[in-house]
Design a protein around this motif. Structure first.
Motif, PDB file in Angstrom:
ATOM      1  N   LYS A  32       0.838  -1.212   0.000  1.00  0.00           N
ATOM      2  CA  LYS A  32       0.000   0.000   0.000  1.00  0.00           C
ATOM      3  C   LYS A  32       0.871   1.261   0.000  1.00  0.00           C
ATOM      4  CE  LYS A  32      -4.030  -1.982   2.324  1.00  0.00           C
ATOM      5  NZ  LYS A  32      -4.820  -2.001   3.579  1.00  0.00           N
ATOM      6  N   LYS A  33       1.940   1.235   0.782  1.00  0.00           N
ATOM      7  CA  LYS A  33       2.855   2.379   0.811  1.00  0.00           C
ATOM      8  C   LYS A  33       3.519   2.569  -0.553  1.00  0.00           C
ATOM      9  CE  LYS A  33       3.906   1.969   5.732  1.00  0.00           C
ATOM     10  NZ  LYS A  33       4.945   1.581   6.706  1.00  0.00           N
ATOM     11  N   ASN A  34       3.833   1.453  -1.228  1.00  0.00           N
ATOM     12  CA  ASN A  34       4.412   1.541  -2.569  1.00  0.00           C
ATOM     13  C   ASN A  34       3.429   2.211  -3.530  1.00  0.00           C
ATOM     14  OD1 ASN A  34       6.646   0.203  -1.595  1.00  0.00           O
ATOM     15  ND2 ASN A  34       6.108  -1.761  -2.512  1.00  0.00           N
ATOM     16  N   LEU A  35       2.165   1.837  -3.435  1.00  0.00           N
ATOM     17  CA  LEU A  35       1.147   2.450  -4.291  1.00  0.00           C
ATOM     18  C   LEU A  35       0.980   3.937  -3.967  1.00  0.00           C
ATOM     19  CD1 LEU A  35      -1.605  -0.325  -4.445  1.00  0.00           C
ATOM     20  CD2 LEU A  35       0.059   0.308  -6.214  1.00  0.00           C
ATOM     21  N   GLU A  36       1.056   4.283  -2.695  1.00  0.00           N
ATOM     22  CA  GLU A  36       0.947   5.693  -2.295  1.00  0.00           C
ATOM     23  C   GLU A  36       2.080   6.521  -2.901  1.00  0.00           C
ATOM     24  OE1 GLU A  36       0.831   5.729   1.979  1.00  0.00           O
ATOM     25  OE2 GLU A  36      -1.140   4.782   2.045  1.00  0.00           O
ATOM     26  N   ILE A  37       3.305   5.995  -2.878  1.00  0.00           N
ATOM     27  CA  ILE A  37       4.426   6.758  -3.435  1.00  0.00           C
ATOM     28  C   ILE A  37       4.291   6.863  -4.943  1.00  0.00           C
ATOM     29  CG2 ILE A  37       6.151   4.942  -3.749  1.00  0.00           C
ATOM     30  CD1 ILE A  37       6.880   8.374  -2.296  1.00  0.00           C
ATOM     31  N   LEU A  38       3.773   5.837  -5.594  1.00  0.00           N
ATOM     32  CA  LEU A  38       3.540   5.921  -7.038  1.00  0.00           C
ATOM     33  C   LEU A  38       2.502   6.997  -7.348  1.00  0.00           C
ATOM     34  CD1 LEU A  38       3.567   2.173  -8.126  1.00  0.00           C
ATOM     35  CD2 LEU A  38       5.277   3.928  -8.641  1.00  0.00           C
ATOM     36  N   GLY A  39       1.484   7.080  -6.526  1.00  0.00           N
ATOM     37  CA  GLY A  39       0.479   8.133  -6.694  1.00  0.00           C
ATOM     38  C   GLY A  39       1.087   9.512  -6.507  1.00  0.00           C
ATOM     39  N   LEU A  40       1.951   9.652  -5.514  1.00  0.00           N
ATOM     40  CA  LEU A  40       2.626  10.927  -5.261  1.00  0.00           C
ATOM     41  C   LEU A  40       3.528  11.303  -6.440  1.00  0.00           C
ATOM     42  CD1 LEU A  40       3.377  13.266  -3.324  1.00  0.00           C
ATOM     43  CD2 LEU A  40       5.191  11.782  -2.449  1.00  0.00           C
ATOM     44  N   ILE A  41       4.261  10.338  -6.954  1.00  0.00           N
ATOM     45  CA  ILE A  41       5.138  10.593  -8.099  1.00  0.00           C
ATOM     46  C   ILE A  41       4.310  11.007  -9.307  1.00  0.00           C
ATOM     47  CG2 ILE A  41       6.633   9.430  -9.786  1.00  0.00           C
ATOM     48  CD1 ILE A  41       7.830   7.879  -7.347  1.00  0.00           C
ATOM     49  N   ASN A  42       3.198  10.344  -9.520  1.00  0.00           N
ATOM     50  CA  ASN A  42       2.306  10.691 -10.627  1.00  0.00           C
ATOM     51  C   ASN A  42       1.787  12.116 -10.465  1.00  0.00           C
ATOM     52  OD1 ASN A  42       0.941  10.179 -13.011  1.00  0.00           O
ATOM     53  ND2 ASN A  42      -0.825   9.294 -11.975  1.00  0.00           N
ATOM     54  N   MET A  44       3.193  14.572  -8.760  1.00  0.00           N
ATOM     55  CA  MET A  44       4.298  15.492  -8.977  1.00  0.00           C
ATOM     56  C   MET A  44       4.576  15.678 -10.473  1.00  0.00           C
ATOM     57  SD  MET A  44       6.831  14.164  -5.931  1.00  0.00           S
ATOM     58  CE  MET A  44       8.182  15.288  -6.219  1.00  0.00           C
ATOM     59  N   SER A  45       4.515  14.606 -11.223  1.00  0.00           N
ATOM     60  CA  SER A  45       4.746  14.674 -12.668  1.00  0.00           C
ATOM     61  C   SER A  45       3.694  15.531 -13.356  1.00  0.00           C
ATOM     62  CB  SER A  45       4.748  13.271 -13.277  1.00  0.00           C
ATOM     63  OG  SER A  45       5.775  12.493 -12.722  1.00  0.00           O
ATOM     64  N   ILE A  46       2.450  15.376 -12.955  1.00  0.00           N
ATOM     65  CA  ILE A  46       1.365  16.173 -13.536  1.00  0.00           C
ATOM     66  C   ILE A  46       1.553  17.649 -13.199  1.00  0.00           C
ATOM     67  CG2 ILE A  46      -1.123  16.637 -13.371  1.00  0.00           C
ATOM     68  CD1 ILE A  46      -1.460  13.543 -13.123  1.00  0.00           C
ATOM     69  N   GLU A  47       1.960  17.938 -11.971  1.00  0.00           N
ATOM     70  CA  GLU A  47       2.193  19.333 -11.566  1.00  0.00           C
ATOM     71  C   GLU A  47       3.328  19.956 -12.387  1.00  0.00           C
ATOM     72  OE1 GLU A  47       2.777  19.240  -7.330  1.00  0.00           O
ATOM     73  OE2 GLU A  47       0.658  18.872  -6.932  1.00  0.00           O
ATOM     74  N   VAL A  48       4.372  19.199 -12.649  1.00  0.00           N
ATOM     75  CA  VAL A  48       5.476  19.704 -13.465  1.00  0.00           C
ATOM     76  C   VAL A  48       4.988  19.970 -14.889  1.00  0.00           C
ATOM     77  CG1 VAL A  48       7.687  19.078 -14.531  1.00  0.00           C
ATOM     78  CG2 VAL A  48       7.312  18.673 -12.106  1.00  0.00           C
ATOM     79  N   PHE A  49       4.247  19.028 -15.439  1.00  0.00           N
ATOM     80  CA  PHE A  49       3.707  19.203 -16.792  1.00  0.00           C
ATOM     81  C   PHE A  49       2.832  20.455 -16.859  1.00  0.00           C
ATOM     82  CE2 PHE A  49       0.273  18.571 -19.862  1.00  0.00           C
ATOM     83  CZ  PHE A  49       1.014  18.431 -21.031  1.00  0.00           C
ATOM     84  N   ASN A  50       1.969  20.625 -15.871  1.00  0.00           N
ATOM     85  CA  ASN A  50       1.103  21.810 -15.840  1.00  0.00           C
ATOM     86  C   ASN A  50       1.919  23.096 -15.698  1.00  0.00           C
ATOM     87  OD1 ASN A  50      -1.265  20.363 -16.153  1.00  0.00           O
ATOM     88  ND2 ASN A  50      -1.644  20.186 -13.964  1.00  0.00           N
ATOM     89  N   GLY A  51       2.969  23.053 -14.899  1.00  0.00           N
ATOM     90  CA  GLY A  51       3.840  24.212 -14.750  1.00  0.00           C
ATOM     91  C   GLY A  51       4.527  24.579 -16.058  1.00  0.00           C
ATOM     92  N   ASP A 112      13.423  15.444  -6.760  1.00  0.00           N
ATOM     93  CA  ASP A 112      12.434  15.130  -5.718  1.00  0.00           C
ATOM     94  C   ASP A 112      11.825  13.747  -5.931  1.00  0.00           C
ATOM     95  OD1 ASP A 112      12.928  17.634  -4.671  1.00  0.00           O
ATOM     96  OD2 ASP A 112      11.048  18.521  -5.388  1.00  0.00           O
ATOM     97  N   ILE A 113      11.482  13.446  -7.166  1.00  0.00           N
ATOM     98  CA  ILE A 113      10.875  12.144  -7.487  1.00  0.00           C
ATOM     99  C   ILE A 113      11.876  11.021  -7.227  1.00  0.00           C
ATOM    100  CG2 ILE A 113      10.085  10.706  -9.412  1.00  0.00           C
ATOM    101  CD1 ILE A 113       8.663  13.274 -10.480  1.00  0.00           C
ATOM    102  N   THR A 114      13.098  11.206  -7.678  1.00  0.00           N
ATOM    103  CA  THR A 114      14.133  10.186  -7.464  1.00  0.00           C
ATOM    104  C   THR A 114      14.390   9.956  -5.977  1.00  0.00           C
ATOM    105  OG1 THR A 114      15.174  10.751  -9.565  1.00  0.00           O
ATOM    106  CG2 THR A 114      16.526   9.558  -7.976  1.00  0.00           C
ATOM    107  N   SER A 115      14.435  11.032  -5.229  1.00  0.00           N
ATOM    108  CA  SER A 115      14.665  10.925  -3.789  1.00  0.00           C
ATOM    109  C   SER A 115      13.525  10.174  -3.104  1.00  0.00           C
ATOM    110  CB  SER A 115      14.812  12.327  -3.198  1.00  0.00           C
ATOM    111  OG  SER A 115      14.949  12.259  -1.807  1.00  0.00           O
ATOM    112  N   ALA A 116      12.288  10.533  -3.445  1.00  0.00           N
ATOM    113  CA  ALA A 116      11.127   9.873  -2.841  1.00  0.00           C
ATOM    114  C   ALA A 116      11.089   8.392  -3.217  1.00  0.00           C
ATOM    115  CB  ALA A 116       9.840  10.568  -3.285  1.00  0.00           C
ATOM    116  N   ALA A 117      11.356   8.084  -4.475  1.00  0.00           N
ATOM    117  CA  ALA A 117      11.328   6.687  -4.923  1.00  0.00           C
ATOM    118  C   ALA A 117      12.443   5.877  -4.271  1.00  0.00           C
ATOM    119  CB  ALA A 117      11.430   6.621  -6.441  1.00  0.00           C
ATOM    120  N   THR A 118      13.634   6.443  -4.207  1.00  0.00           N
ATOM    121  CA  THR A 118      14.767   5.740  -3.596  1.00  0.00           C
ATOM    122  C   THR A 118      14.499   5.455  -2.125  1.00  0.00           C
ATOM    123  OG1 THR A 118      16.294   6.799  -5.142  1.00  0.00           O
ATOM    124  CG2 THR A 118      17.246   5.880  -3.129  1.00  0.00           C
TER     125      THR A 118
END
Length: 136
Positions: A32-42, A44-51, A112-118
């Motif tokens: 579940k925690k793995n899925l949560e971090i994937l959601g967070l990464i997703n 973050m990616s959308i926010e970067v794209f929107n920016g 940020d994404i790499t750090s969170a995933a690692t």
């Protein structure tokens, strides 16, 4: 050997599913925690794209506005050509600055994404080891 019970648990845990030397509840929690971090990464990616889209939209609107102003301000073709050259030069400088902003945005998000995933991968490995070794 895997033993399965027909017991239904209201908490949704795996008390009826028993695997020797493995804490299934801990494994599910880790997943579940793995899925949560994937959601967070997703997210973050959308926010970067929107920016990036916002920066590009602002840049293009400004450039179109500047170009439109050339016709309104100029009364002679030579003035229009001179103003057009100035606007194009200024737009090129702004484009370089815009590119730097986009690069900085992508670099920061990537770090940020790499750090969170690692961090999550390391935690997941430890959680899995603990879950497998918890019932020895």
């Amino acid at each position: 050997m895997v033993a399965v019970s027909n017991e239904k648990n209201a908490d949704g845990d795996f008390k009826g599913f028993k695997v020797p030397n493995i804490d299934m509840n801990a494994l599910v929690d880790s997943y579940k925690k793995n899925l949560e971090i994937l959601g967070l990464i997703n997210k973050m990616s959308i926010e970067v794209f929107n920016g990036i889209a916002k920066l590009q939209t602002t840049f293009v609107k400004q450039m179109v506005s500047d170009m439109g102003g050339i016709v309104e301000k100029s009364t002679k073709p030579t003035e229009a050509l001179s103003e057009f050259s100035r606007v194009m030069r200024d737009s090129a400088v702004k484009a370089i600055g815009n590119g730097k902003q986009i690069t900085d945005l992508i670099t920061t998000a990537s770090n940020d994404i790499t750090s969170a995933a690692t961090k999550r991968i390391k935690e997941s490995i430890e959680e899995t080891k603990a879950a497998v070794n918890s019932k020895k």
